[in-house]
Design an enzyme around this catalytic site. Structure first.
Site, PDB file in Angstrom:
ATOM      1  N   HIS A  37       0.826  -1.205   0.000  1.00  0.00           N
ATOM      2  CA  HIS A  37       0.000   0.000   0.000  1.00  0.00           C
ATOM      3  C   HIS A  37       0.865   1.262   0.000  1.00  0.00           C
ATOM      4  O   HIS A  37       0.594   2.239  -0.691  1.00  0.00           O
ATOM      5  CB  HIS A  37      -0.924  -0.050   1.221  1.00  0.00           C
ATOM      6  N   GLU A  56       2.225   1.772  -3.362  1.00  0.00           N
ATOM      7  CA  GLU A  56       1.174   2.336  -4.223  1.00  0.00           C
ATOM      8  C   GLU A  56       1.131   3.872  -4.080  1.00  0.00           C
ATOM      9  O   GLU A  56       1.096   4.601  -5.073  1.00  0.00           O
ATOM     10  CB  GLU A  56      -0.176   1.721  -3.844  1.00  0.00           C
ATOM     11  N   HIS A  57       1.159   4.352  -2.834  1.00  0.00           N
ATOM     12  CA  HIS A  57       1.137   5.799  -2.606  1.00  0.00           C
ATOM     13  C   HIS A  57       2.324   6.475  -3.286  1.00  0.00           C
ATOM     14  O   HIS A  57       2.185   7.523  -3.906  1.00  0.00           O
ATOM     15  CB  HIS A  57       1.214   6.098  -1.098  1.00  0.00           C
ATOM     16  N   GLU A 114      -3.986   8.199   7.469  1.00  0.00           N
ATOM     17  CA  GLU A 114      -4.961   7.334   6.801  1.00  0.00           C
ATOM     18  C   GLU A 114      -5.255   6.117   7.681  1.00  0.00           C
ATOM     19  O   GLU A 114      -6.405   5.700   7.830  1.00  0.00           O
ATOM     20  CB  GLU A 114      -4.422   6.894   5.437  1.00  0.00           C
TER      21      GLU A 114
END
Lengths: 426, 427
Positions: A65, A68-69, A140
């Site tokens: 993840h 991905e960012h 987040e």
């Protein structure tokens, strides 16, 4: 290029495997305004331990993840803004099994596709930018941890599975991501973002040959090595824990009820098990069953109730949940109904009706380019074709659904996760 | 290409039909447009939920679901929406398009029949709604009202609107409030249902492969039991032009790990009915409507002050609502920076890429509305509630011509009216 027709569902799919190993799927839709592209790697939150070039890597939870960012960063700036400046709406997600990058746009589709393929295939990380992301992703994580729906589901995963990495949050924790460095990200990119481990799916008013040409122009010419994944010790059939409870600020208790299933082998068998699983849920507790009506009437479930079959490499399960004043009663009612089906079988009229309903819903779902492209990417990684469902569907028997219920919906395979309201003073 | 027609089926009962072969489903909705009012909002929101429970012919959920499954898993969903100061209640339905039926059977006519049966032929007991259905759906609606607190992002915007429009209909939530829902009885709800059927303007929507005449025929037949009224009430919206002399500040504490800061602005009377509406639409996009916007690029990315920060426009009411997620101690810094970004837009300090990127995003959104049945229905319902006939393509064409100075001029109309801050409990 291979052209596949799926006349019953009104779809045409073009498929090409490029020289670098990338599989490209295109669904031409000349009557639409918007084009949609989905570029995905067979790498997700679960893939924390892997071997590349003979070396084993144990990476922190949340790294897929995090990567991905950071993929949106380019040497020149940020691809998100480049795409947005062309009126494209770009985004990305990381699931347990895959990471996907996508955009849709009504203008400059090929330019946007070039940007997409380029930023995903060319990593650009600096210590400074990786460090800065700690704060953004940390926030987040804080936000999702405040979300009771997320919490109740993650608790279910941890209750169903003892070892399988599906029990770990895709985003990781504030602690786990603190170990991520630029080097970790480069290693994971090298291990999994090779064209041969990826798929490109495009739907819209496009020419399939042009899509392949753009992909050849932007991506590496040759395939590289791909990492071998390890999901740890094999899972037994039983749920790790029967019940898990937590207290949060919620108005009504939330619950998720899970039934641990058998992981299918890749290929059409996996598609078949998915369809059987979905039909089994419909006949067991779906909205046209008497059980659903009874639970609803008694106020044990409401419109928030939803259910689904989920499958990742090495695991498959059924989950159903929502809000309930008495989640334990729902668990017992489903168990009783499964036992009744075991004795009496599924009513043939219900079976025929539910099949018609599920079929229509699946065909209607093809309206969505996202659904079509993401569905095909996932199916391809699992060794099947998304649009094969219409043919496979016809051959599924009532007995298969009954057997799945009998084998999976058993007390030792069941876990219940509940999030209750905090008591005064807590 | 698709073709859109709007015609009156009965007095005050309209059909908007979008004729297209693009989709695998046909999309139908039926909406009663009622003035948003604290006294009736809860009952209006409850009516579609109770109606959906059962009809005289399909009296319970099981038989309703069975009827829908027979129509290839069709869906009829109760729906309550707010457009300006109009409460839109009714149903959204989606069915398999006739072209994909396994045996070539027609689906539109039975689907329209079932949808109108749900609206017009409820299951009754003692000539009113079933007491069991009413109490069950009351409890569900109250749960939904209470559950609004779960999603803190939406909750903060909702609380901002409440504080800002305390004395306006817009401050009323689309679901009503717990107190008035609790007071509803099967008799009072039945009475409200009869009033609504008899007095509200009705909007029917269809999108699919059937010719508009066939659709009109199917719906006229299905709706023939609707009471006739030459004088149904159309939608209306009151616009308050300026903010008060000083912004209202409201704070609330809750057990959360992230703070929510929401700011509400008035647009000085600039709304969707004015010719410079496209400039306002673009100004809000430049300010905080896209990932290129000043709020996203500067407040979130560059300064890392917020996890998210965005602005939305209430085009009928003339409000701009900013929503952001922040650390508790960043309240003042984040607020100052959000306002500073707005000032930059007001001064016309907008780079080419900001202006053009936002313009392309909005135009792309307008055009891609045509590709999704749900979004198209939303768009047209909004137009109906506003009494406008402009299509997404026409709005896109107007956006092409907006200049930087027009964007800045539209932004200069914004006045801060209310600030809402959701913070953690003090330890």
């Amino acid at each position: 290029m291979e052209k596949l027709q799926f006349a019953r569902v009104g779809e045409t799919m073009y498929h090409e495997k490029l020289e670098n190993g990338l599989n490209v799927f295109v669904f031409p839709k000349p009557e639409f305004q918007k084009g949609y592209a989905f570029f995905a790697t067979n790498y997700g939150g679960m893939d924390m331990r892997f071997c590349l070039d003979g070396e084993w890597h144990n990476t922190p939870a949340g790294v897929a993840h995090y990567l991905e960012h950071k993929m949106f960063d380019t040497e020149e700036g940020n691809a998100l803004q480049d795409l947005a400046a062309n009126g494209a709406s770009p985004n990305a997600f990381t699931s347990n099994a895959i990471t996907g990058y996508y955009f849709d746009s009504t203008e400059k589709f090929e330019d946007n596709l070039r940007i997409l393929l380029s930023f995903v295939s060319v990593p650009w990380f600096t210590k400074e930018s990786v460090d800065k992301e700690q704060g953004i992703i940390g926030q987040e994580i804080g936000m999702i941890e405040d979300d009771p729906d997320w919490k109740v589901f993650m608790n279910l995963m941890a209750a169903l599975y003892k070892n399988h990495p599906v029990r770990v949050s895709v985003a990781g924790s504030v602690e786990s991501i603190s170990h991520i460095t630029a080097d970790t990200l480069y290693a994971c990119h090298k291990a999994f973002y090779d064209p041969a481990n990826m798929v490109l799916c495009v739907a819209g008013p496009v020419d399939p040959d042009r899509i392949c040409e753009v992909a050849r122009e932007i991506l590496p010419k040759e395939a590289g090595p791909i990492a071998v994944k390890d999901y740890g010790e094999k899972e037994g059939p039983e749920a790790a824990q029967a019940l898990v409870e937590e207290r949060m600020e919620v108005s009504a208790p939330l619950f998720q009820l899970g039934y641990k299933g058998d992981a299918p082998i890749n290929g059409e068998e996996r598609l078949r098990q998915q369809l059987v699983g979905e039909l089994a849920l419909e006949v067991l507790l779906g909205s046209s069953t008497s059980l659903y009506a009874k639970l609803y009437r008694e106020g044990l479930i409401n419109q928030e109730f939803s259910y689904g079959y989920e499958c990742y490499p090495g695991c498959a399960f059924l989950a159903a949940g929502g809000e309930s004043k008495d989640p334990e009663a729902v668990r017992m009612a489903v168990a009783d109904e499964a036992a009744r089906i075991g004795r009496e079988g599924v009513d043939p009229k219900l079976w025929e009706r539910v099949k018609k309903g599920v079929y229509g819903n699946k065909v209607r779902g093809l309206n969505s380019f996202e659904n079509l492209c993401i569905g095909q990417a996932q199916a391809f990684f699992a060794g099947s074709n998304f649009l094969r469902f219409a043919e496979v569907f016809d051959t599924i028997t009532k007995k298969e659904a009954e057997e799945l219920i009998e084998n999976w919906v058993r007390p030792e395979r069941t876990a219940l996760s509940v999030v209750r309201a905090k008591e005064e003073g807590q | 290409m698709s073709q859109v027609t709007h015609r009156e089926l009965f007095p005050g009962v309209w059909l908007r039909a979008v004729h297209t072969n693009k989709f695998k489903s046909s999309y139908l909705s039926i909406t009663l447009l009622a003035p948003l009012d604290k006294k009736t909002a809860g009952a209006n929101a409850l009516i579609p939920e109770v109606l959906r429970r059962g009809t005289a012919i399909h009296p319970d959920m099981e038989s309703m679901s069975a009827a829908l499954d027979e129509l290839y898993g069709g869906a009829i969903e109760p729906m309550v929406r707010k457009r300006g100061e109009t409460q839109c209640v009714g149903f959204i339905a989606s069915f398999l398009d006739d072209a994909y039926a396994m045996k070539g059977e027609k689906i539109l006519e039975p689907a329209a029949g079932l949808l109108c049966e749900v609206l017009l032929k409820p299951y009754t007991e003692k000539e009113v709604f079933s007491a069991g259905y009413v109490s069950g759906e009351k409890a569900n609606l109250i749960d939904r009202i209470r559950a609004q607190i779960n999603d803190k992002r939406t909750y903060a915007t909702q609380r901002l609107t409440q504080e800002m429009c305390k004395y306006e209909a817009f401050g009323v939530d689309k679901l009503g409030d717990e107190e008035s829902v609790s007071a509803i009885t099967p008799e009072s709800l039945w009475q409200r249902y009869q009033e609504l059927l008899a007095t509200a303007q009705v909007e029917v929507y269809y999108c699919g492969s059937a010719e508009p005449d066939r659709v009109a025929g199917a719906l006229k037949q299905a709706l023939d039991k609707l009471p006739v009224n030459q004088d149904r009430t159309g939608p209306d919206c009151d616009v308050r032009v300026s903010a008060g002399p000083e912004p209202i500040v409201a704070e609330e504490c809750m057990d959360v790990s992230q703070g929510k800061l929401a700011l509400g602005f008035r647009t000085g009377g600039l709304t969707c009915w004015e010719t410079d509406y496209p400039a306002l639409y673009l100004a809000v996009a430049v300010f905080g409507g896209t990932t290129l916007s000043k709020l996203f690029m500067n407040v979130r990315e560059k300064l890392s002050l917020c996890y998210y920060a965005s602005a939305t426009l209430e085009k009928m009411k003339g409000l701009v609502l900013v929503s952001s997620g922040i650390e508790f101690d960043k309240y003042q810094t984040a607020k100052d920076e959000i306002l500073a970004q707005l000032e930059a837009v007001k001064r016309g300090e907008i780079e080419d890429w900001e202006l053009e990127g936002s313009r392309r995003t909005l135009i792309g959104a307008c055009m891609s509305t045509l590709d999704e049945q749900g979004r198209q229905e939303e768009f047209w319902l909004g137009q109906t509630a506003a009494g406008l006939e402009e299509s997404p393509e026409e709005l896109a064409a107007r956006l092409e011509g907006v200049t930087r100075e027009q964007v800045a001029a539209a932004a200069r109309k914004l006045e801060l009216d209310t600030v809402y801050f959701l913070k953690g409990k003090e330890v």
